[in-house]
Design an enzyme around this catalytic site. Sequence first.
Site: not given
Length: 327
Positions: A164, A136
């Site tokens: 992400k 992330y």
Amino acid sequence: MNRRISGILTPNITPVDDRGRVDEDKLRGYVDWLIDHGVDGLYPNGSTGEFVRFTAEERRRIVRIVVDQAAGRVPVLAGAAEANVEETIEACNAYGDMGVRAVAIVAPFYYPISSEGVHAYYAHIARDVRVDVTLYNIPMFASPIEVDVVIRLAEEYPRIIGLKDSSGDLPNLMRMMAAIRPMRDDFSFLTGWDAALAPMLIAGADGGTNATSGVLPELTRAIHRACADGDHKLAMELQYMLLPLFDAMIGLGEFPEGFRAGARARGWDLGRGRVPLSDKQKALILTAEREIDAMVRSTQAKMTGSSELPLEAIQVIARRVMEQLEK
């Protein structure tokens, strides 16, 4: 080989009651509403869910509720970042045992660390967890995950199955996809920056984890499906509908109060966030809520093909479009 995680996964707001406690009944209802409105997955304990403002015990409870209520209808990608690597590994394994599809782990925050340190952090986690991991990247809040680090981790650790990215950096995402896709067809690329959803999807991203999907899941879903169908013209038209709404919600301040305001416009009063607000802040939020409500209603009307938009909504959209053009 696992299929890539794809589609729109909602980083859902965490509902709280009037005493600031996790509101389980409302969370379960909100999960059902999101699934009924077409989201492809759920993402509890993300930034929009204010994960840093809840205790470790509360974070586990939130994921348990979401997984239980989803009941296999859509996959769950759970935020699993804790303050240190060992607690993060414990959280990852706990969520894996609950049945999540994968976990999302933000790079170390508070203390800036080097790229080599970021690589070592994720390598340590990947060796010890029992669940798939997505990186992330959110450099506004945590140490950035550089392109070369993502490529190295994808090459070295099959347990790391995606990224992400909330940086909004399209060229960097393209560099990663160009390097990783030939060697890891199972590796997912998800964008967390709503302002660039359609461009990222057109460039080849598999989907998004977008806060706006917690307010207008119909719109983010439509953008994803238009891109999947190759209708890039429609995707960009929808993107320009999403852009002013996203800017209004994220620009409200005291994130994610703008998205809580958007949810209220859809009939979901999910309570106030965990950060105390002054009377002045509350007044500003109340004023902004009226604008956000008008924008949500007008966007809904456009999505359903209605030509009769409230005058207030038209004025709001016109002002926002002009602001974008001026930028």
